[in-house]
Design a protein around this motif. Structure first.
Motif, PDB file in Angstrom:
ATOM      1  N   ASN A 179      14.731  13.880  24.658  1.00 19.88           N
ATOM      2  CA  ASN A 179      15.481  12.656  24.352  1.00 19.88           C
ATOM      3  C   ASN A 179      15.446  11.658  25.507  1.00 19.88           C
ATOM      4  OD1 ASN A 179      16.253  13.675  21.787  1.00 19.88           O
ATOM      5  ND2 ASN A 179      17.934  14.830  22.749  1.00 19.88           N
ATOM      6  N   LEU A 180      14.311  11.492  26.105  1.00 19.76           N
ATOM      7  CA  LEU A 180      14.155  10.505  27.165  1.00 19.76           C
ATOM      8  C   LEU A 180      13.984   9.118  26.545  1.00 19.76           C
ATOM      9  CD1 LEU A 180      11.643  12.455  29.434  1.00 19.76           C
ATOM     10  CD2 LEU A 180      14.136  12.400  29.603  1.00 19.76           C
ATOM     11  N   PHE A 181      14.526   8.124  27.199  1.00 21.51           N
ATOM     12  CA  PHE A 181      14.427   6.766  26.660  1.00 21.51           C
ATOM     13  C   PHE A 181      14.471   5.753  27.795  1.00 21.51           C
ATOM     14  CE2 PHE A 181      18.912   7.537  27.159  1.00 21.51           C
ATOM     15  CZ  PHE A 181      19.427   6.328  27.589  1.00 21.51           C
ATOM     16  N   THR A 182      14.034   4.553  27.474  1.00 15.97           N
ATOM     17  CA  THR A 182      14.129   3.423  28.388  1.00 15.97           C
ATOM     18  C   THR A 182      14.194   2.146  27.570  1.00 15.97           C
ATOM     19  OG1 THR A 182      13.105   2.302  30.265  1.00 15.97           O
ATOM     20  CG2 THR A 182      11.626   3.161  28.595  1.00 15.97           C
ATOM     21  N   LYS A 183      14.865   1.166  28.094  1.00 13.65           N
ATOM     22  CA  LYS A 183      15.017  -0.093  27.381  1.00 13.65           C
ATOM     23  C   LYS A 183      13.825  -0.996  27.674  1.00 13.65           C
ATOM     24  CE  LYS A 183      20.064   0.103  27.412  1.00 13.65           C
ATOM     25  NZ  LYS A 183      21.334  -0.579  27.810  1.00 13.65           N
ATOM     26  N   LYS A 184      13.639  -1.971  26.783  1.00 10.24           N
ATOM     27  CA  LYS A 184      12.501  -2.881  26.911  1.00 10.24           C
ATOM     28  C   LYS A 184      12.567  -3.659  28.222  1.00 10.24           C
ATOM     29  CE  LYS A 184      10.086  -6.622  24.533  1.00 10.24           C
ATOM     30  NZ  LYS A 184      10.090  -7.542  23.364  1.00 10.24           N
ATOM     31  N   GLY A 185      13.776  -3.896  28.729  1.00 12.06           N
ATOM     32  CA  GLY A 185      13.912  -4.656  29.958  1.00 12.06           C
ATOM     33  C   GLY A 185      13.487  -3.912  31.201  1.00 12.06           C
ATOM     34  N   SER A 186      13.194  -2.579  31.086  1.00  8.35           N
ATOM     35  CA  SER A 186      12.822  -1.779  32.259  1.00  8.35           C
ATOM     36  C   SER A 186      11.335  -1.897  32.557  1.00  8.35           C
ATOM     37  CB  SER A 186      13.205  -0.316  32.031  1.00  8.35           C
ATOM     38  OG  SER A 186      14.574  -0.175  31.776  1.00  8.35           O
ATOM     39  N   ILE A 187      10.823  -3.121  32.547  1.00  7.23           N
ATOM     40  CA  ILE A 187       9.416  -3.377  32.851  1.00  7.23           C
ATOM     41  C   ILE A 187       9.327  -4.020  34.226  1.00  7.23           C
ATOM     42  CG2 ILE A 187       7.343  -4.629  32.182  1.00  7.23           C
ATOM     43  CD1 ILE A 187       8.250  -4.483  29.304  1.00  7.23           C
ATOM     44  N   GLU A 188       8.496  -3.408  35.088  1.00  6.59           N
ATOM     45  CA  GLU A 188       8.401  -3.887  36.458  1.00  6.59           C
ATOM     46  C   GLU A 188       6.982  -3.695  36.975  1.00  6.59           C
ATOM     47  OE1 GLU A 188      10.278  -2.644  40.790  1.00  6.59           O
ATOM     48  OE2 GLU A 188      11.480  -2.330  38.987  1.00  6.59           O
ATOM     49  N   ASN A 189       6.338  -4.793  37.377  1.00  7.64           N
ATOM     50  CA  ASN A 189       4.984  -4.764  37.944  1.00  7.64           C
ATOM     51  C   ASN A 189       3.967  -4.083  37.029  1.00  7.64           C
ATOM     52  OD1 ASN A 189       5.931  -6.032  40.307  1.00  7.64           O
ATOM     53  ND2 ASN A 189       6.541  -4.034  41.175  1.00  7.64           N
ATOM     54  N   GLY A 190       4.097  -4.335  35.747  1.00  5.36           N
ATOM     55  CA  GLY A 190       3.141  -3.779  34.792  1.00  5.36           C
ATOM     56  C   GLY A 190       3.412  -2.352  34.377  1.00  5.36           C
ATOM     57  N   TYR A 191       4.574  -1.806  34.735  1.00  5.72           N
ATOM     58  CA  TYR A 191       4.938  -0.441  34.382  1.00  5.72           C
ATOM     59  C   TYR A 191       6.285  -0.430  33.668  1.00  5.72           C
ATOM     60  CZ  TYR A 191       1.320   1.335  37.571  1.00  5.72           C
ATOM     61  OH  TYR A 191       0.139   1.619  38.191  1.00  5.72           O
ATOM     62  N   VAL A 192       6.462   0.561  32.783  1.00  6.02           N
ATOM     63  CA  VAL A 192       7.765   0.847  32.174  1.00  6.02           C
ATOM     64  C   VAL A 192       8.341   2.066  32.879  1.00  6.02           C
ATOM     65  CG1 VAL A 192       8.952   1.624  30.092  1.00  6.02           C
ATOM     66  CG2 VAL A 192       7.210  -0.156  29.938  1.00  6.02           C
ATOM     67  N   LYS A 193       9.552   1.940  33.361  1.00  5.48           N
ATOM     68  CA  LYS A 193      10.198   3.000  34.131  1.00  5.48           C
ATOM     69  C   LYS A 193      10.947   3.945  33.200  1.00  5.48           C
ATOM     70  CE  LYS A 193      13.391   3.594  38.049  1.00  5.48           C
ATOM     71  NZ  LYS A 193      14.258   2.857  39.011  1.00  5.48           N
ATOM     72  N   LEU A 194      10.582   5.241  33.267  1.00  6.63           N
ATOM     73  CA  LEU A 194      11.226   6.267  32.445  1.00  6.63           C
ATOM     74  C   LEU A 194      11.875   7.279  33.382  1.00  6.63           C
ATOM     75  CD1 LEU A 194      11.591   7.201  29.466  1.00  6.63           C
ATOM     76  CD2 LEU A 194       9.542   8.597  29.760  1.00  6.63           C
ATOM     77  N   VAL A 195      13.209   7.227  33.485  1.00 10.55           N
ATOM     78  CA  VAL A 195      13.946   8.095  34.408  1.00 10.55           C
ATOM     79  C   VAL A 195      14.217   9.438  33.738  1.00 10.55           C
ATOM     80  CG1 VAL A 195      16.026   8.356  35.805  1.00 10.55           C
ATOM     81  CG2 VAL A 195      14.998   6.087  35.503  1.00 10.55           C
ATOM     82  N   VAL A 196      13.840  10.500  34.435  1.00 11.29           N
ATOM     83  CA  VAL A 196      14.014  11.858  33.899  1.00 11.29           C
ATOM     84  C   VAL A 196      15.172  12.567  34.599  1.00 11.29           C
ATOM     85  CG1 VAL A 196      12.888  14.077  33.475  1.00 11.29           C
ATOM     86  CG2 VAL A 196      11.537  11.954  33.423  1.00 11.29           C
ATOM     87  N   VAL A 197      15.195  12.551  35.933  1.00  7.81           N
ATOM     88  CA  VAL A 197      16.280  13.143  36.721  1.00  7.81           C
ATOM     89  C   VAL A 197      16.874  12.031  37.579  1.00  7.81           C
ATOM     90  CG1 VAL A 197      16.897  14.824  38.498  1.00  7.81           C
ATOM     91  CG2 VAL A 197      15.191  15.418  36.758  1.00  7.81           C
ATOM     92  N   ARG A 198      18.206  11.855  37.508  1.00  7.72           N
ATOM     93  CA  ARG A 198      18.875  10.754  38.195  1.00  7.72           C
ATOM     94  C   ARG A 198      19.574  11.236  39.463  1.00  7.72           C
ATOM     95  NH1 ARG A 198      18.920  10.238  32.888  1.00  7.72           N
ATOM     96  NH2 ARG A 198      18.523   8.180  31.940  1.00  7.72           N
TER      97      ARG A 198
END
Length: 512
Positions: A377-396
C-alpha cells in the motif's frame, strides 16, 4: 563416433574396395534400369539426381577428391568418398550431425545436406496419425518438400529444423512461466524453468586484438528473487589486454524432457549484457579487503581484482528473476533479447498520483540474508515530483515503528580456488516494485555498499549514520542506516525510491 563402430566401417570400406562398383557408383544396386535406391533411402527415378548432389558438388569444387588408400595414406574416415560419408551421416541424429559438422570444412558441407535434414525435419514435425492412412493433401505436401530440396541452398533444412526446435523450446518455457505468484508478481516456476531448459551462463572475455576467452560458470546461488553466478580460476587472461566482457545465457539447442541436457552437445548463446572493462576505475570501486578490491559495473556485475597484481580474481553476476529465462535463452550471440512492446496500463485516477504499490527488498550475500522485507500500500501524491523523479517513501524517519534491523554481520562473501574472504559493509540488494495491478514495475539486483554519511533531517540517533545509494536509467534507491553500538547491528531509518517520470509516463501512457 565410437571406436568399435569406426573399426566396423573401416572393415566395410576395405571390403568394398575388393569389389567392382556398379556403373552407378556407391549406392547403385542391381534392379530395373534407371532406378536405384539413393543413399538417403529415396528411390531414384529417370531425370533425378542422387541425394546429396549439392553437397558432393561443393566438396568437388573445393578439391576434396577421393584418394586410393596406400601404405603412405592408410584408409580412414577422412579418405572415404563423399558418397560413403553421406550414407553414414544419414544414420546420425540431429545432435550428432551438428557435432560432426564441426570436425572440418569438408564434414561441415556434407553435414549440411538437405536430403538428410529434410528426413530429420519430417520425422520430428510430421503430423502424428492414429492409423496408416495418409490423405492426398499430406502426400502432396511431402512430395513437394522432396522436389524442392535441390532448389534450396545447402543447409536450408538444417536452419529450418533448428528454428522450429527453438520455437518449441520457447513455447514450452512460456507454458512453465505462465503461472504468476500474486504476492511477488514473478513466475512461480522459475527454478523449474531453469532446470528444464538446462540453462547455464558464460562470460566471453574479448581482447583488444579480437581474441576471445569463453568461461563456464563455476558456482550458482538461487536466491528468493535473483540468481548469483560466479566465475573464478587460475587461467584468466591479462586484464591490460581485455576490452569487453559479454555475459551470455547458454542452453542446449535441442531440449529433451525425457533425459537431462547433454553437456557436450551443441549450445545456443543468448547475449544478456555487454560490459566495458575500461570502466574498472576508482569511481566504480565499492569495497576492498587485504587481498582484493571489488568493482561494480551496471547492471549487476561485480569484478574482483587482486590488490598486488591488479589482475582478475573472480567475476560475479547478479540477475533478477524478472524476464531472466527469456533474456538468457531467446536472444542471439550478438543481439540481446528484446522485450515485447509494452501496452500502457489504464491509470484510473492520474490526479491522485501513484497508489497501491508494493515493494519487496532483499539484502544478502553468499546465501545469507540480512534483510527480507515486503511493504504494501505504498503511495505518493502527484505533487511529489522533483527534478524529473517521483518520490515514493517506504520507511520514514519520524515513524519509529517502521524502522527495521539488518540481521547479522553485513558483508559480501567471495572466494576463488585458493582464497576466500568477506568485504565488510557490502552486499547484494534485490528490488522488486509492483504497480497497483501487481505487475513488476521496476526490478533490479546489484551489489551495493554502505558509506558513512551525514544524518538527514529527522530524530537524533545515537550512532554513526550510513547510506546506501543505487542509480540506473529507471530510478534511484536511497537507504539510510544507523549503527547501534550497544546491540552491534544496523537499523534502517529511511528508505526512499525515486522513480523516473519518463518511466511512469511510458508505463501508464500519461504526460506528467
Amino acid at each position: 563416433m565410437a571406436t568399435g563402430r569406426g573399426r566396423l566401417l573401416l572393415q566395410h570400406w576395405r571390403g568394398l574396395q575388393a569389389l567392382h562398383w556398379p556403373p552407378g557408383g556407391v549406392g547403385a544396386a542391381p534392379g530395373l534400369a534407371g532406378e536405384a535406391p539413393g543413399p538417403a533411402g529415396f528411390r531414384k527415378r529417370p531425370g533425378t539426381r542422387y541425394a546429396g548432389t549439392a553437397a558432393l558438388k561443393q566438396c568437388a569444387r573445393r578439391g576434396r577428391h577421393y584418394k586410393q588408400p596406400s601404405a603412405d595414406h592408410p584408409a580412414s574416415l577422412e579418405s572415404m568418398p563423399s558418397e560413403i560419408l553421406l550414407k553414414i551421416f544419414s544414420y546420425l541424429d540431429a545432435v550428432t550431425l551438428l557435432c560432426t559438422g564441426c570436425v572440418n570444412r569438408r564434414f561441415y558441407h556434407l553435414a549440411n545436406d538437405n536430403f538428410i535434414w529434410i528426413r530429420i525435419y519430417s520425422t520430428a514435425f510430421s503430423p502424428k496419425r492414429s492409423n496408416w492412412q495418409v490423405n492426398s493433401a499430406e502426400k502432396t505436401a511431402v512430395s513437394m518438400n522432396l522436389l524442392s530440396v535441390e532448389d534450396k541452398e545447402a543447409g536450408y533444412w538444417k536452419k529450418e529444423y533448428i528454428t522450429k526446435q527453438r520455437a518449441s523450446v520457447k513455447a514450452a518455457l512460456a507454458r512453465v512461466l505462465k503461472p504468476v505468484n500474486p504476492y511477488t508478481g514473478l513466475p512461480v516456476k522459475t527454478k523449474e524453468a531453469l532446470r528444464l531448459s538446462g540453462l547455464g551462463w558464460v562470460i566471453i572475455l574479448k581482447e583488444k586484438n579480437g581474441k576471445e576467452y569463453i568461461m563456464q560458470h563455476i558456482d550458482l546461488l538461487i536466491n528468493d528473487s535473483s540468481v548469483t553466478i560466479i566465475w573464478y580460476g587460475r587461467n584468466w587472461p591479462q586484464l591490460a589486454t581485455l576490452s569487453t566482457l559479454d555475459l551470455c545465457g547458454v542452453t542446449p539447442v535441442f531440449m529433451d524432457r525425457s533425459k537431462p541436457p547433454s553437456k557436450n552437445g551443441p549450445r545456443w548463446l543468448s547475449l544478456i549484457t555487454k560490459y566495458n572493462l575500461s570502466n574498472l576505475t576508482e569511481s566504480t570501486m565499492i569495497g576492498w579487503d587485504k587481498l582484493i578490491r571489488i568493482f561494480c559495473l551496471h547492471p549487476g556485475l561485480l569484478v574482483g581484482l587482486w590488490k598486488r597484481e591488479e589482475e582478475l580474481a573472480f567475476v560475479m553476476a547478479n540477475l533478477h528473476f524478472h524476464h531472466l529465462v527469456e533474456k538468457s535463452t531467446l536472444g542471439s550471440a550478438t543481439v540481446p533479447y528484446e522485450l515485447p512492446p509494452h501496452t500502457p496500463l489504464l491509470d484510473d485516477n492520474p490526479e491522485y498520483g501513484l497508489h497501491g504499490y508494493q515493494l519487496h527488498v532483499d539484502m544478502h550475500s553468499g546465501g545469507v540474508f540480512y534483510l527480507c522485507g515486503t511493504f504494501r500500500n505504498l503511495f505518493t501524491k502527484k505533487g511529489s515530483i522533483e527534478n524529473g523523479y517521483v518520490k515514493l517513501v517506504v520507511v520514514r524517519f519520524k515513524n519509529n515503528t517502521e524502522h527495521l534491523p539488518l540481521i547479522g554481520k553485513v558483508g559480501l562473501s567471495w572466494r576463488t580456488d585458493l582464497f576466500s574472504g568477506c568485504i565488510k559493509s557490502c552486499s547484494i540488494m534485490d528490488i522488486t516494485l509492483l504497480d497497483e495491478y501487481g505487475k513488476p514495475f521496476w526490478c533490479l539486483s546489484s551489489p551495493v555498499c554502505m558509506r558513512s554519511s551525514v544524518p538527514s533531517d529527522g530524530p537524533n540517533f545515537l550512532g554513526q549514520t550510513y547510506c546506501v545509494d543505487y542509480v540506473d536509467s529507471e530510478g534511484k534507491v536511497h537507504v539510510e542506516l544507523v549503527w547501534i553500538k550497544e546491540t552491534e547491528e544496523y537499523f534502517i531509518v529511511s528508505l526512499v525510491l525515486y522513480l523516473k517520470i519518463a518511466k511512469i509516463n511510458h508505463w501508464f501512457g500519461t504526460a506528467y
